[in-house]
Scaffold this motif. Structure first.
Motif, short mmCIF file in Angstrom:
data_model
loop_
_atom_site.label_atom_id
_atom_site.label_comp_id
_atom_site.label_asym_id
_atom_site.label_seq_id
_atom_site.Cartn_x
_atom_site.Cartn_y
_atom_site.Cartn_z
N HIS A 251 0.75 -1.36 0.08
CA HIS A 251 0.03 0.26 -0.08
C HIS A 251 0.87 1.21 0.21
CE1 HIS A 251 -2.85 -3.02 1.35
NE2 HIS A 251 -3.84 -2.15 0.86
N ARG A 252 2.33 1.11 -0.33
CA ARG A 252 3.23 2.26 -0.25
C ARG A 252 2.49 3.44 -1.13
NH1 ARG A 252 8.28 -0.38 -2.86
NH2 ARG A 252 7.52 -2.15 -2.01
N HIS A 253 1.98 3.23 -2.30
CA HIS A 253 1.34 4.27 -3.07
C HIS A 253 0.21 4.96 -2.51
CE1 HIS A 253 4.09 2.08 -5.91
NE2 HIS A 253 4.54 3.15 -6.27
N GLN A 491 -1.17 4.17 -11.57
CA GLN A 491 -2.40 3.32 -11.52
C GLN A 491 -2.54 2.12 -12.53
OE1 GLN A 491 -4.10 3.29 -8.56
NE2 GLN A 491 -2.86 5.12 -7.99
N TRP A 492 -2.06 2.63 -13.65
CA TRP A 492 -2.16 1.45 -14.76
C TRP A 492 -0.99 0.51 -14.65
CZ3 TRP A 492 1.50 0.06 -18.61
CH2 TRP A 492 1.02 -0.56 -19.68
N ASN A 497 0.61 -4.93 -12.97
CA ASN A 497 1.20 -5.89 -11.95
C ASN A 497 -0.03 -6.98 -11.36
OD1 ASN A 497 3.29 -7.03 -10.51
ND2 ASN A 497 2.54 -5.72 -8.66
N HIS A 498 -1.19 -6.42 -11.13
CA HIS A 498 -2.15 -7.32 -10.52
C HIS A 498 -2.80 -8.20 -11.47
CE1 HIS A 498 -2.59 -4.29 -6.96
NE2 HIS A 498 -1.40 -5.02 -6.86
N ASP A 499 -2.71 -8.00 -12.65
CA ASP A 499 -3.40 -8.58 -13.71
C ASP A 499 -2.89 -10.28 -13.73
OD1 ASP A 499 -4.56 -9.85 -15.84
OD2 ASP A 499 -4.28 -7.74 -17.12
N LYS A 500 -3.37 -11.20 -13.74
CA LYS A 500 -2.91 -12.41 -13.73
C LYS A 500 -2.47 -13.15 -15.02
CE LYS A 500 -5.05 -14.26 -9.35
NZ LYS A 500 -6.26 -15.07 -8.94
N ASN A 501 -3.23 -12.57 -16.08
CA ASN A 501 -2.84 -12.73 -17.51
C ASN A 501 -1.60 -12.04 -18.06
OD1 ASN A 501 -5.24 -14.14 -17.54
ND2 ASN A 501 -6.48 -12.47 -18.09
N GLN A 502 -0.90 -10.97 -17.38
CA GLN A 502 0.48 -10.72 -17.65
C GLN A 502 1.43 -11.28 -17.01
OE1 GLN A 502 0.55 -8.37 -19.78
NE2 GLN A 502 -1.70 -7.64 -20.05
N HIS A 503 2.52 -11.18 -17.73
CA HIS A 503 3.77 -11.80 -17.31
C HIS A 503 4.96 -10.74 -17.11
CE1 HIS A 503 2.15 -15.83 -17.96
NE2 HIS A 503 1.34 -15.40 -18.96
N ILE A 509 8.04 -3.72 -13.24
CA ILE A 509 6.91 -2.66 -12.76
C ILE A 509 7.54 -1.73 -11.96
CG2 ILE A 509 4.63 -2.37 -11.62
CD1 ILE A 509 4.59 -3.96 -14.41
N ARG A 510 8.08 -2.23 -10.70
CA ARG A 510 8.64 -1.14 -9.83
C ARG A 510 9.46 -0.29 -10.37
NH1 ARG A 510 9.44 -4.82 -4.39
NH2 ARG A 510 7.03 -5.23 -4.12
N LYS A 511 10.50 -0.61 -11.21
CA LYS A 511 11.17 0.32 -12.09
C LYS A 511 10.73 1.50 -12.89
CE LYS A 511 13.45 -0.30 -15.91
NZ LYS A 511 14.57 -0.86 -17.05
N HIS A 512 9.62 1.01 -13.51
CA HIS A 512 8.62 2.09 -14.17
C HIS A 512 8.07 2.92 -13.10
CE1 HIS A 512 9.24 1.26 -18.45
NE2 HIS A 512 9.40 0.07 -17.96
N LEU A 513 7.59 2.41 -11.99
CA LEU A 513 6.98 3.25 -11.05
C LEU A 513 7.76 4.53 -10.24
CD1 LEU A 513 4.78 0.59 -9.08
CD2 LEU A 513 3.93 2.30 -10.42
N LEU A 514 9.05 3.71 -10.08
CA LEU A 514 10.16 5.01 -9.57
C LEU A 514 10.42 5.92 -10.66
CD1 LEU A 514 12.17 5.49 -7.45
CD2 LEU A 514 13.80 4.06 -8.68
#
Length: 527
Positions: A251-253, A491-492, A497-503, A509-514
């Motif tokens: 929940h850091r964001h 948010q996208w 990251n939460h989408d189970k269909n994505q690999h 993901i965290r690199k792009h969030l940073l």
């Protein structure tokens, strides 16, 4: 203490130099640090170092566990929860039982209760050693995720065994239903307390007028509060820190500002670096105290016992790894498992060989009291248990630590295709996020976009048609629009990251969030 302060400062400098050397020669730094500590301990005039177990359990353990909980991917932890749980709890218990029976049979004067005590001490592999080694070799993401997840939980299970074995040695009896109730409370209470305190910190930082400095300090305070609160009510402090850390990490964001997240990452990386370095040097420096208390048994016999216990640990872990594969292959016929494909017989070899022991084992051994009770007889076999623990740590670090990279290369592990390759995932995320951003601008900020050279420049940059331009002033209206766009991107990414269909691997993901956080911070500096 004050007179030894220059020595401790020089230790930190030595740790930095040794880790630089380890990175240069591609050797796991815990190996070099332990060896350096051993060599330093033989230098005449060096202050006698005595590791206070409370120093490890209170000062070192909470922040290191907390930092690991923040770094680990919850998605991967949940995906591999069954295998992680089996290694963190079942394998630890099997290891402790095996060590107990072997010690009881081969080591004179070792009761079964003392064997369980020793088993609880040496059963948890050390996370730092494995992660330091895995930096220099390429293994499937699933294996690193399992090892990281196991390391978060196995300290808790081993310390629970240790606590019950201490009671059995001191009282001479073991009441199974009381132990079962206590075990349940330690697990449920530890997790519950960690989640409660984590939730309180989260709400406090969200609604109180904190700044980046305050938030960073609170993140340092949080693991200590979780650990001490849980231990105060005789539940698991380790599980409290892990559960609370996982809650706050995911929940850091929602409760930390951009500045707090950026600054916190830098502070925690430096803090974990220093703490990890110190604990491994302290292991080597503590050798004189360990050997000085060895009485009633020859040094060669004590070393032999240590090597015997080490062999038991390695064999049990390898057999358990193969057992886990067999159980998974059978279970997939009845329940949903993370992957129905067979991992083959290569993966268990690597999993079995990653069982290096570390500072938690030494701290547990050192915490054994010198007397069974105040004014009573001495604790049986305390010095031998301490010496065997040291031999186990040293042997596993040197033998397994130095040979694991070679073994991984020799085994030639399959990739399993759990995630897209990093470069491919990085480019794909950039393209998909650019498409999402352009659509969002068109649908929500068409009028603002037409009037703003800044948004037009950003628009063109995302389309790959414009190089980095000169800084330009932006109006409050445009600033708000751009900040909203960045938040939508954030948010996208979280949704991906939460989408189970994505690999996508979560660290991509965290690199792009940073990067979004850094861009948001940059916009705050433009006037």
């Amino acid at each position: 203490m004050i007179e030894n302060f220059p020595f401790y400062l020089s230790l930190i400098v030595a740790i930095i130099l040794l880790i630089m050397l380890a990175n240069k020669i591609k050797v796991a730094y815990p190996v070099l640090l332990v060896l350096a500590g051993l060599m330093i301990s033989f230098i005449p005039g060096i202050p006698m170092i005595r590791i206070d177990p409370e120093l490890i359990f209170i000062i070192f353990l909470p922040p290191l566990l907390y930092e690991a909980a923040w770094s680990i991917s919850w998605k991967e932890l949940w995906k591999w929860r069954r295998i992680i749980g089996s290694f963190a709890f079942v394998v630890v218990f099997l290891t402790a039982i095996s060590v107990a029976f072997v010690a009881n049979y081969f080591i004179p004067g070792f009761s079964l209760a003392l064997g369980f005590l020793l088993g609880g001490i040496v059963s948890p592999p050390d996370a730092v050693s494995a992660s330091a080694i895995l930096k220099f070799v390429k293994i499937p993401k699933r294996m690193s995720s399992i090892l990281e997840g196991e390391s978060l939980l196995n300290d808790a299970s081993s310390l629970i065994i240790f606590r019950f074995a201490m009671i059995a040695v001191a009282t001479g009896q073991f009441i199974w239903y009381e132990a079962a109730l206590n075990f349940s409370w330690m697990v449920i209470g530890g997790i519950g307390i960690g989640l409660l305190i984590g939730w309180l910190f989260m709400k406090g930082q969200k609604y109180l007028p904190t700044d980046a400095n305050m938030d960073t300090i609170l993140t340092i305070v949080a693991p200590y509060v979780m650990y001490m609160a849980a231990e105060e009510v005789h539940s698991s402090g380790v599980l409290a820190v892990v559960s609370g850390g996982l809650l706050l990490s995911n929940h850091r964001h929602t409760f930390l500002s951009t500045s707090s997240r950026i600054r916190g990452v830098n502070v925690w990386e430096s803090l974990a670096f220093v703490l990890n370095g110190l604990v491994f040097v302290l292991i080597g420096l503590d050798l004189p105290e360990i050997t000085s208390g060895l009485e009633g048994v020859s040094l060669s016999s004590a070393i032999g016992y240590g090597l015997l216990v080490t062999a038991v640990l390695v064999v049990v872990r390898i057999l358990s790894a193969y057992g886990a594969v067999i159980v998974t292959l059978v279970a997939r016929n009845y329940i949903n498992v993370a992957d129905t494909r067979s991992p083959g017989f290569k993966a268990p070899i690597i999993m079995g060989w990653t069982g290096m022991r570390g500072v938690v084992s030494l701290a547990a051994a050192l915490s054994i009291p010198t007397q069974l009770y105040a004014g009573g007889p001495g604790f049986p076999q305390r010095n031998l248990i301490l010496f065997i623990t040291f031999i186990v740590i040293l042997t596993t670090l040197l033998v397994q630590g130095l040979t694991l990279p070679y073994l991984i290369k020799k085994v030639n592990m399959p990739s399993f295709d759990d995630h897209l390759p990093d470069d491919e995932a990085d480019e794909l995320l950039k393209r998909e996020m650019a498409k999402f951003t352009l659509v969002h601008i068109t649908n929500n900020y068409g009028e603002v976009f037409q009037k703003s050279p800044f948004l037009q420049q950003i628009h063109e940059k995302w389309r790959g048609k414009l190089e980095e331009g000169a800084d330009i002033k932006i109006s409050p209206e445009v600033r708000l629009a751009y900040l909203d766009i960045l938040n939508q991107q954030r948010q996208w990414l979280i949704a991906q990251n939460h989408d189970k269909n994505q690999h996508y691997d979560e660290h991509i993901i965290r690199k792009h969030l940073l990067q979004i956080d850094l861009e948001e911070e940059r916009i705050g500096l433009i006037h």
